[in-house]
Design a protein around this motif. Sequence first.
Motif, PDB file in Angstrom:
ATOM      1  N   GLY A  98     140.291  54.825  35.376  1.00  0.00           N
ATOM      2  CA  GLY A  98     140.450  55.333  34.017  1.00  0.00           C
ATOM      3  C   GLY A  98     139.407  54.816  33.054  1.00  0.00           C
ATOM      4  N   ARG A  99     138.413  54.073  33.540  1.00  0.00           N
ATOM      5  CA  ARG A  99     137.376  53.545  32.674  1.00  0.00           C
ATOM      6  C   ARG A  99     136.025  53.912  33.247  1.00  0.00           C
ATOM      7  N   ASP A 100     135.016  53.945  32.396  1.00  0.00           N
ATOM      8  CA  ASP A 100     133.695  54.418  32.778  1.00  0.00           C
ATOM      9  C   ASP A 100     132.894  53.256  33.345  1.00  0.00           C
ATOM     10  N   ILE A 101     133.197  52.871  34.583  1.00  0.00           N
ATOM     11  CA  ILE A 101     132.484  51.800  35.255  1.00  0.00           C
ATOM     12  C   ILE A 101     131.571  52.412  36.314  1.00  0.00           C
ATOM     13  N   HIS A 102     130.309  52.041  36.275  1.00  0.00           N
ATOM     14  CA  HIS A 102     129.325  52.584  37.201  1.00  0.00           C
ATOM     15  C   HIS A 102     129.645  52.128  38.620  1.00  0.00           C
ATOM     16  N   PRO A 103     129.431  52.977  39.637  1.00  0.00           N
ATOM     17  CA  PRO A 103     129.719  52.564  41.024  1.00  0.00           C
ATOM     18  C   PRO A 103     128.944  51.328  41.463  1.00  0.00           C
ATOM     19  N   ALA A 104     127.708  51.169  41.006  1.00  0.00           N
ATOM     20  CA  ALA A 104     126.942  49.972  41.373  1.00  0.00           C
ATOM     21  C   ALA A 104     127.579  48.710  40.801  1.00  0.00           C
ATOM     22  N   VAL A 105     128.150  48.815  39.609  1.00  0.00           N
ATOM     23  CA  VAL A 105     128.828  47.671  38.998  1.00  0.00           C
ATOM     24  C   VAL A 105     130.125  47.374  39.739  1.00  0.00           C
ATOM     25  N   GLN A 106     130.858  48.413  40.124  1.00  0.00           N
ATOM     26  CA  GLN A 106     132.081  48.197  40.893  1.00  0.00           C
ATOM     27  C   GLN A 106     131.776  47.509  42.220  1.00  0.00           C
ATOM     28  N   CYS A 107     130.706  47.924  42.881  1.00  0.00           N
ATOM     29  CA  CYS A 107     130.331  47.331  44.160  1.00  0.00           C
ATOM     30  C   CYS A 107     129.962  45.856  43.973  1.00  0.00           C
ATOM     31  N   ALA A 108     129.146  45.563  42.970  1.00  0.00           N
ATOM     32  CA  ALA A 108     128.749  44.176  42.724  1.00  0.00           C
ATOM     33  C   ALA A 108     129.959  43.326  42.340  1.00  0.00           C
ATOM     34  N   GLY A 109     130.855  43.877  41.544  1.00  0.00           N
ATOM     35  CA  GLY A 109     132.040  43.130  41.141  1.00  0.00           C
ATOM     36  C   GLY A 109     132.941  42.777  42.311  1.00  0.00           C
ATOM     37  N   LEU A 110     133.160  43.728  43.224  1.00  0.00           N
ATOM     38  CA  LEU A 110     133.992  43.446  44.387  1.00  0.00           C
ATOM     39  C   LEU A 110     133.342  42.419  45.302  1.00  0.00           C
ATOM     40  N   GLN A 111     132.017  42.483  45.437  1.00  0.00           N
ATOM     41  CA  GLN A 111     131.328  41.497  46.262  1.00  0.00           C
ATOM     42  C   GLN A 111     131.439  40.095  45.667  1.00  0.00           C
ATOM     43  N   MET A 112     131.362  39.997  44.346  1.00  0.00           N
ATOM     44  CA  MET A 112     131.525  38.691  43.704  1.00  0.00           C
ATOM     45  C   MET A 112     132.953  38.185  43.842  1.00  0.00           C
ATOM     46  N   ALA A 113     133.925  39.080  43.683  1.00  0.00           N
ATOM     47  CA  ALA A 113     135.321  38.658  43.782  1.00  0.00           C
ATOM     48  C   ALA A 113     135.668  38.191  45.192  1.00  0.00           C
ATOM     49  N   GLU A 114     135.076  38.822  46.201  1.00  0.00           N
ATOM     50  CA  GLU A 114     135.356  38.469  47.590  1.00  0.00           C
ATOM     51  C   GLU A 114     134.559  37.263  48.059  1.00  0.00           C
ATOM     52  N   GLY A 115     133.588  36.798  47.250  1.00  0.00           N
ATOM     53  CA  GLY A 115     132.753  35.679  47.663  1.00  0.00           C
ATOM     54  C   GLY A 115     131.599  36.072  48.551  1.00  0.00           C
TER      55      GLY A 115
END
Length: 432
Positions: A101-118
């Motif tokens: 529901g928010r305008d988050i770029h796919p590249a940002v989502q990918c980087a965020g998940l990688q940071m969250a997972e370590g």
Amino acid sequence: TMEDDSDLFDPPRRITFSFDSSGWLYTYHLGVAHYLQQALLGGSGGGGGAGRSAGGGTGGKPSKAGGVDEAKAALATKQVPLFSHLVQYEREAALSPAAIGRDIHPAVQCAGLQMAEGLLSGTNARVVAMLRALQAVARDFRCPAGKALSRELEGRIKLQIAHLHDCRPKSLAMGDAIKWLKLRVSQLPAHLPPDAAKRILCSQIDTYIDERIELADRAISESASAKIAPSDVVLVYGRSHVVEATLLHAAARGTNFSVVVIDGGPRFEGRAMLVRLVAAGIRCSYSLLHALSYTMPSVSKVLLGASSMLVNGTLVSRAGTALVAMAAHEHGVAVLVCCETYKFTERVLLDAICYNELGDPDALLQAADADQGGASLSDWRERPRLKLLNLMYDVTPMKYLTMVVTEAGVIPPTSVPVIIREDRDRAQLAGP
């Protein structure tokens, strides 16, 4: 009777604590007073709120990009009172689809998940991933007609940064890189077409990564490897990309030396460095942090990585670094810090309490359960007297550091504010 009601006339009992909270001791005593309030007075008054976001935090700010419900996080998290001002770690929040529901770029989502997972660990890797993701955001951004590109793009970038902060709070170096990027966005020429202005911004991001990180690492590895003499015994802690590159560069030059890899949980990152060094033909030994006092007498130099260097010469790095530096100082061993100048920040810290990041508390149990094979503490959240604390960083005072190896040369820790001032003056002269 009077005897039965005598307790009504007894004055209330008081416990008084007096603190001489002058100078930097104010922050320390504030934490002590908060602990006493929680332990003796039942937690009345101020205190920590519920966990708000994933990955820990650096100052108690509420998340800007949503997050899990605070009441739910409070049930899942047991806070340590002294660190309740930090954003509490919640794995469920880290991996939840917060961007729906928010305008988050796919590249940002990918980087965020990688940071969250370590999967992205280390300051350099996180900064590069963040800048590349924001570069993709700028490249794909379409400015509305009649709007200023710099203003609209800055608002979009702020939303992406907030999402990254929800996944894992930014480090000090990431914060400085964000300030640099926002300054460049605000300085985009208004008379240029949007596509041309975006090409300029993307080019500036490429230049920043190449000069401040990649080329800087090469210069540091060359300078630091020259400090390694034949027959040296070099001690390293954990895994640092630039320290690893330094050791490999020294081995490629034909220097005969050995390495002691000191490691610590819960991630044991030093094992990956050990594999790389042994594959390069370097003689290595491996030990855990609790054996530091046993291995330090045979060491001739210590090489450490850095998350940030503060203006007062203090080093911020992975938890355990301060212990290594103090042990080396006690044995008269030189401590060299390999740090790029983009990690130099004007912030001042005197302890690891006010600013830190909380990691996954369950990670502390994984290695213990694997080694013991006995009773598990996986139900620690149901044990009322058990709390787990996984701090990610600690601070090392300047007096325990010998030199700082940067791309600008080998400098003492007292020269960190000089580099910061020169870098700021150079940026002002460069202009828009």
